[in-house]
Design an enzyme around this catalytic site. Structure first.
Site, mmCIF file in Angstrom:
data_model
loop_
_atom_site.group_PDB
_atom_site.id
_atom_site.type_symbol
_atom_site.label_atom_id
_atom_site.label_comp_id
_atom_site.label_asym_id
_atom_site.label_seq_id
_atom_site.Cartn_x
_atom_site.Cartn_y
_atom_site.Cartn_z
ATOM 1 N N GLU A 29 1.021 -1.272 0.182
ATOM 2 C CA GLU A 29 -0.321 0.241 0.035
ATOM 3 C C GLU A 29 0.919 0.985 -0.074
ATOM 4 O O GLU A 29 2.058 1.392 0.747
ATOM 5 C CB GLU A 29 -0.915 -0.001 1.183
ATOM 6 C CG GLU A 29 -2.319 1.012 1.530
ATOM 7 C CD GLU A 29 -2.661 1.518 2.626
ATOM 8 O OE1 GLU A 29 -2.785 0.682 3.147
ATOM 9 O OE2 GLU A 29 -3.758 1.958 2.850
ATOM 10 N N ARG A 258 5.070 -13.540 9.550
ATOM 11 C CA ARG A 258 6.147 -12.020 8.782
ATOM 12 C C ARG A 258 7.164 -12.148 9.962
ATOM 13 O O ARG A 258 7.481 -12.478 10.853
ATOM 14 C CB ARG A 258 4.951 -11.076 9.370
ATOM 15 C CG ARG A 258 4.554 -10.994 11.038
ATOM 16 C CD ARG A 258 3.753 -9.978 11.162
ATOM 17 N NE ARG A 258 4.058 -8.508 10.846
ATOM 18 C CZ ARG A 258 3.198 -7.964 9.896
ATOM 19 N NH1 ARG A 258 2.119 -8.162 9.223
ATOM 20 N NH2 ARG A 258 3.659 -7.043 10.003
ATOM 21 N N LYS A 268 4.140 0.221 9.830
ATOM 22 C CA LYS A 268 3.768 2.132 8.737
ATOM 23 C C LYS A 268 3.055 3.040 9.584
ATOM 24 O O LYS A 268 3.850 4.408 9.703
ATOM 25 C CB LYS A 268 3.575 1.669 7.788
ATOM 26 C CG LYS A 268 4.242 1.304 6.461
ATOM 27 C CD LYS A 268 3.884 0.961 4.899
ATOM 28 C CE LYS A 268 2.815 -0.277 4.211
ATOM 29 N NZ LYS A 268 2.376 -0.329 3.500
HETATM 30 P P1 ATP Z 1 2.595 -2.551 7.597
HETATM 31 O O1 ATP Z 1 1.847 -3.361 8.777
HETATM 32 O O2 ATP Z 1 3.721 -2.054 8.268
HETATM 33 O O3 ATP Z 1 2.169 -1.362 7.301
HETATM 34 P P2 ATP Z 1 1.438 -3.398 5.536
HETATM 35 O O4 ATP Z 1 0.758 -4.794 5.688
HETATM 36 O O5 ATP Z 1 0.115 -2.790 6.080
HETATM 37 O O6 ATP Z 1 2.626 -2.825 6.844
HETATM 38 P P3 ATP Z 1 2.075 -3.439 3.044
HETATM 39 O O7 ATP Z 1 2.042 -2.341 2.007
HETATM 40 O O8 ATP Z 1 0.076 -3.505 2.972
HETATM 41 O O9 ATP Z 1 2.505 -2.996 4.463
HETATM 42 O O10 ATP Z 1 2.413 -4.812 2.661
HETATM 43 C C1 ATP Z 1 2.917 -5.359 1.677
HETATM 44 C C2 ATP Z 1 3.399 -6.454 1.540
HETATM 45 O O11 ATP Z 1 4.310 -6.928 2.532
HETATM 46 C C3 ATP Z 1 2.475 -7.770 2.455
HETATM 47 O O12 ATP Z 1 2.505 -8.801 0.615
HETATM 48 C C4 ATP Z 1 2.308 -7.933 3.303
HETATM 49 O O13 ATP Z 1 1.898 -9.006 4.316
HETATM 50 C C5 ATP Z 1 4.615 -7.761 3.475
HETATM 51 N N1 ATP Z 1 4.449 -7.732 4.946
HETATM 52 C C6 ATP Z 1 4.679 -6.492 5.513
HETATM 53 N N2 ATP Z 1 5.011 -6.598 6.409
HETATM 54 C C7 ATP Z 1 5.959 -7.702 6.860
HETATM 55 C C8 ATP Z 1 7.131 -7.991 7.282
HETATM 56 N N3 ATP Z 1 7.213 -7.543 8.522
HETATM 57 N N4 ATP Z 1 7.507 -9.949 6.820
HETATM 58 C C9 ATP Z 1 6.998 -9.510 5.851
HETATM 59 N N5 ATP Z 1 5.961 -9.194 4.921
HETATM 60 C C10 ATP Z 1 5.593 -8.211 5.070
HETATM 61 MG MG MG Z 2 -1.497 -3.210 4.879
#
Ligand code: ATP
Ligand code: MG
Length: 540
Positions: A29, A258, A268
């Site tokens: 995102e 994760r 984020k």
């Molecule tokens: P955050 O919780 O840090 O804001 P998010 O999951 O909301 O992260 P996205 O931009 O939606 O952020 O994530 C993009 C991709 O990265 C998704 O497929 C998510 O599963 C993966 N991802 C995010 N954080 C992790 C992590 N700590 N370990 C592995 N993959 C991750």
């Molecule tokens: Mg997300």
């Protein structure tokens, strides 16, 4: 199939044997910069595409216009490229499919599988029930005919209603043990400007609806996400089973654990808070676990990729120790960073028995013996030179093997020196120390019977002034912000050979750590040499 492969590789290899293709995607995102956790997902998804000679799409999940921005899109693209991956032109956005999503929603309404609901957020929560109690169907499901639902949905799209008046929901099962299946939201009204579609839309699809459909539209085969989405898989499949369209693939969702790295923030939302409240110097602050921050700190992409390989992919959530990450940084830099000498907190040494108009050239190799690289530089031995303040103690304990009055120590690549006296200012602070050197002890000559317990680094008076940024964890053990997470040393001195160093160069400062030239003669500490990592305690 090879032994030792992770479960995702095993699934994919089985699918390939059964004639399936492999197309993956990384779907961030654009609401912030990427962090080391994202790197795990990037390495996995793009890595699979590389291994199986396929492609990984980069898809921006731009379904929440209130938080997203093109600035984040650009940063994300830069970071993925910097990590060494290529989406081969397959860059997409959920917003590319907004028209199709709308048509799919209309199809669901026509098939009585979706309805417009006018309950408030609070009421929706109440009707949904709990994990231990059934939910109840929204009264709005019975209230309207298919035609009325179609009309209401169109009027939602046309901007007739303010935010929050209505939502579109799937009609699934209010008694499902999986809460995600209890008539989930497909669309909500948001009168917000979208950085790409501008003001064309005032209804926006929910992630759970947009994600499987984006995957299917693009022909994704393996939709890999983190374990928190395990419960969403049933809904993911429901949409693909209940929407009729000519999709190029029937994607499947797989979940892995994760990355959770000890004592850092990776959400984020929390990173944004630190950036916005000025606790750090932007998204690329070297103390942050963002990809941009790690890059500015001096970490190489290779080290991050190696780290992701080392931690591997599994289905069990766990926390990775910072020491493991730092191990990868050292391991990567060991063969990459030439050894040089820098004194971070200088103490002047005067060699009384060395003449002031004399200099002696000492040649020093850039690499230790166990690294198959060659090259050396000259060091100048001069009457005045600098050592590290904490390599000298006026009243040293027995087990202090460095310099003290009457004690002898070896200067790396140089001579042994013995401290004879100490100069102090009127406040009693040590301003310089006097030593004698033993001309018989030039490094390389090894006089019989001489025992020197310590070797310390030093720089000649013919040196360069430098600024050195030292970093500590951003947070204390208590969870509070560490007030000493950045220490700027403006009086550091580095050996003359660094005159030719450029922004982007990396060095090992002997006995200190690995450093990165963020600018000419401004060095960031990438990682220390010893694995002493632990969150600092608050100073009382
Ligand atoms: P955050 O919780 O840090 O804001 P998010 O999951 O909301 O992260 P996205 O931009 O939606 O952020 O994530 C993009 C991709 O990265 C998704 O497929 C998510 O599963 C993966 N991802 C995010 N954080 C992790 C992590 N700590 N370990 C592995 N993959 C991750
Ligand atoms: Mg997300």
């Amino acid at each position: 199939m090879e032994a030792g492969k992770d479960f995702i590789h095993k699934i994919i290899e089985e699918d390939i044997q059964n004639g399936s293709k492999v197309v993956t995607r990384f779907p961030p995102e654009p609401n912030g910069f990427l962090h080391i956790g994202h790197a795990k997902s990037i390495c996995l998804n793009f890595g699979l595409a590389e291994e199986y000679h396929s492609v990984c799409h980069l898809r921006f999940d731009d379904t929440d216009p209130t938080k997203e921005d093109v600035r984040y899109e650009n940063a994300i693209q830069e970071d993925v490229r910097w990590l060494g991956f290529d989406w081969q032109g397959k860059l997409f956005r959920a917003s590319d499919y907004f028209n199709q999503f709308y048509e799919f929603a209309v199809q669901l309404i026509k098939n009585e599988k979706a309805y417009v609901c006018g309950l408030s957020e609070e009421e929706i929560r109440k009707y949904r029930g709990t994990v231990t109690t059934d939910g109840e169907i929204s009264p709005f499901f019975k209230k309207h005919t298919v035609e009325e639902n179609l009309d209401l949905f169109k009027r939602m799209k046309d901007g007739e209603f303010p935010d929050g008046t209505y939502v579109l929901r799937a009609r699934i099962d209010m008694k499902s043990p999986n809460m995600k299946m209890r008539d989930p939201l497909l669309y909500r009204i948001r009168h917000a400007h979208h950085y790409r579609t501008k003001d064309q839309w005032c209804i926006y699809p929910m992630y759970d609806f947009a994600h499987p459909l984006s995957d299917a539209i693009e022909g994704i085969t393996h939709s890999i996400c983190t374990l928190e989405f395990e419960n969403n898989r049933e809904l993911y499949d429901w949409f693909l089973d209940n929407i009729e369209a000519d999709f190029p693939s029937r994607p499947h969702q797989y979940e892995f654990a994760r990355l959770d790295l000890q004592s850092t923030v990776m959400s984020k939302r929390k990173l944004l808070e630190l950036v916005e409240n000025g606790s750090v110097d932007g998204w690329d602050d070297p103390r942050l676990p963002t990809i941009a921050g790690l890059r500015r700190r001096g970490v190489r992409a290779e080290a991050i990729r190696q780290f992701c390989k080392l931690i591997g992919v599994s289905k069990a959530n766990s926390t990775v120790e910072m020491g493991q990450f730092e191990f990868c940084l050292r391991d990567d830099l060991n063969t990459e960073a030439p050894r040089v000498m820098a004194v971070l907190r200088p103490l002047k040494v005067i060699i009384d028995n060395f003449s002031s108009d004399e200099t002696e050239i000492l040649n020093a190799p850039y690499w230790p013996h166990d690294i198959p690289k060659t090259g050396s530089r000259d060091l100048l031995f001069t009457k005045e030179l600098y050592i590290e303040q904490d390599d000298f103690m006026e009243n040293p304990p027995k087990d202090f093997f460095r310099l003290g009055p009457g004690r002898e120590v070896r200067l790396r690549y140089g001579y042994c020196i013995t401290c004879t006296s100490v100069e102090k200012d009127s406040l009693g602070n040590i301003t310089a120390i006097h030593c004698t050197y033993d001309p018989e002890t030039k490094s390389g000559n090894n006089p019989v019977g001489r025992k020197v317990k310590g070797t310390i680094h030093w720089v000649s008076s013919n040196c360069l002034d430098a600024t050195v940024n030292l970093f500590q964890p951003l947070f204390l053990e208590s969870g509070e912000l560490n007030p000493n997470s950045l220490e700027v040393l403006r009086d550091a001195k580095v050996e003359i050979s660094l005159q030719e160093s450029k922004q982007g160069d990396r060095f090992q400062f002997e006995r200190q750590g690995y450093f990165f030239a963020e600018a000419p003669l401004t060095f960031n500490q990438i990682v220390s040499l010893k694995s002493s990592w632990r969150p600092p305690q608050a100073k009382s």
